[in-house]
Scaffold this motif. Sequence first.
Motif, PDB file in Angstrom:
ATOM      1  N   ALA A   1       0.835  -1.189   0.000  1.00  0.00           N
ATOM      2  CA  ALA A   1       0.000   0.000   0.000  1.00  0.00           C
ATOM      3  C   ALA A   1       0.878   1.250   0.000  1.00  0.00           C
TER       4      ALA A   1
ATOM      5  N   GLU B   1      -6.447   6.503   3.353  1.00  0.00           N
ATOM      6  CA  GLU B   1      -7.326   7.664   3.546  1.00  0.00           C
ATOM      7  C   GLU B   1      -8.290   7.395   4.698  1.00  0.00           C
TER       8      GLU B   1
ATOM      9  N   THR C   1      -9.549   3.535   4.207  1.00  0.00           N
ATOM     10  CA  THR C   1      -9.338   2.804   2.954  1.00  0.00           C
ATOM     11  C   THR C   1      -7.873   2.880   2.569  1.00  0.00           C
ATOM     12  N   ASP C   2      -7.288   1.733   2.185  1.00  0.00           N
ATOM     13  CA  ASP C   2      -5.919   1.715   1.679  1.00  0.00           C
ATOM     14  C   ASP C   2      -5.942   1.316   0.218  1.00  0.00           C
ATOM     15  N   ASP C   3      -4.848   1.556  -0.484  1.00  0.00           N
ATOM     16  CA  ASP C   3      -4.777   1.269  -1.916  1.00  0.00           C
ATOM     17  C   ASP C   3      -3.875   0.080  -2.223  1.00  0.00           C
TER      18      ASP C   3
ATOM     19  N   GLU D   1     -12.505  -0.938  -4.305  1.00  0.00           N
ATOM     20  CA  GLU D   1     -12.110  -0.987  -5.716  1.00  0.00           C
ATOM     21  C   GLU D   1     -10.625  -1.327  -5.827  1.00  0.00           C
ATOM     22  N   ARG D   2      -9.861  -0.778  -4.930  1.00  0.00           N
ATOM     23  CA  ARG D   2      -8.457  -1.134  -4.823  1.00  0.00           C
ATOM     24  C   ARG D   2      -8.076  -1.050  -3.361  1.00  0.00           C
ATOM     25  N   GLY D   3      -7.701  -2.150  -2.806  1.00  0.00           N
ATOM     26  CA  GLY D   3      -7.318  -2.160  -1.413  1.00  0.00           C
ATOM     27  C   GLY D   3      -8.422  -2.709  -0.520  1.00  0.00           C
TER      28      GLY D   3
ATOM     29  N   ARG E   1     -11.263  -1.693   2.758  1.00  0.00           N
ATOM     30  CA  ARG E   1     -12.011  -0.591   3.372  1.00  0.00           C
ATOM     31  C   ARG E   1     -12.713  -1.080   4.626  1.00  0.00           C
TER      32      ARG E   1
END
Length: 387
Positions: free
Chosen positions: A315, A319, A335-337, A370-372, A374
């Motif tokens: 990551a 956020e 949320t992380d990516d 969507e990515r990561g 949450r």
Amino acid sequence: MPELSDRRRLPQRAAVVSIVVVALGLAVAEAFSAESVPTGVGLALCAALPVFVLALTTVRPAAVAGVAAVSVAFTAYCWLARDWPDNTFGVVELAGLAWLLVHGVVQFPRLRAAGASAALAVAIVLLPLRVGEVESEYLGLMAALLLLGVAFLVLLGLYLRLHDRRRADGFELAKQAQRLAYARDLHDFVAHHVTGIVAQTKAVRYTTAAGITPDPADLDAMLAGIELAGSRALASMRSMVTTLRDDEPAPHLPYRTLGEVVDAAVGGFSPTGPAVTTALDTELATRPLPGPVLDAAHHVVQESLTNVLRHAEDAAGVEVRARPGDEGLLELTVTDDGTPAPQGTGGHGLVGLEERVGAAGGSLVAGPAERGWRVTALLPVKGSSAP
């Protein structure tokens, strides 16, 4: 400690001794009222046996059955030998049998309680047979009244048994809730700091293993981060030990607003981890919130950031967002990516978060984005609905 325990039991022991002495005195008085020696001895024996059995540390069903058998045998002797007591059929004995009946219903296992109760009920109902001068119709009335008394005693014993069971269940539930609270605190505080230590140690090892001489300032910063995380872990452990020793609930965090809570959780994040950005609704960030809600929000952010270090090593950013939700709720998301991974699988982090958020009157949802990954918590703004 044993001496203190013995001192606390002295009043109870004195009360038991006093009751035994008074009961035996009344039994002797009843015995002297009998016209014959066998009847007097029988009255004294039948009155003394229940008293001695009740004075024992552990009352056993076999002893209760023996008391009932002696009582029935003496009643049979009085009826068959026509050797009745003069003024009484055994008031002290009746009180002792009644007490044994209630005690057996409350303390014994169900089958043994039923057997002991039946034996005592027979002994109590047959007591009027010792009074030979009473006409048959009064004899039946006395037996009926005693039978009603036995039914009342059984109901009283069942009520006390149910009360003890509910109290024991409540005590076990309280202990379970306390254990869960301590487990959550240990996981949320200590594991969080230990995870930071592990992440920063990995960064130091990665730098040195690559053959790159780390800059002294960078190395000092990483070691300082490890030292700080270790100090925080020790402080959290001391706080937990103090709470356990004093048997007091853990204190709430000293924050009044959501903004302070998020800043504290983000400020304690590992410096070697991904960058953390915040997007908080201005009104929610500065509005004072109840302690349980702030406590739950702090643990949501802290545990989510800890899981990023543990499960999303690729990551690059995290956020933290807070905005008003539906029905007056606060919607807090982290949320992380990184690559989506089943965070918390096989662990207790998300389970503890669900319990904390639920205790504050909210709900928690965690899953791939969507990515990561949450984590979304819905918390009440006005207060906690937890009991």
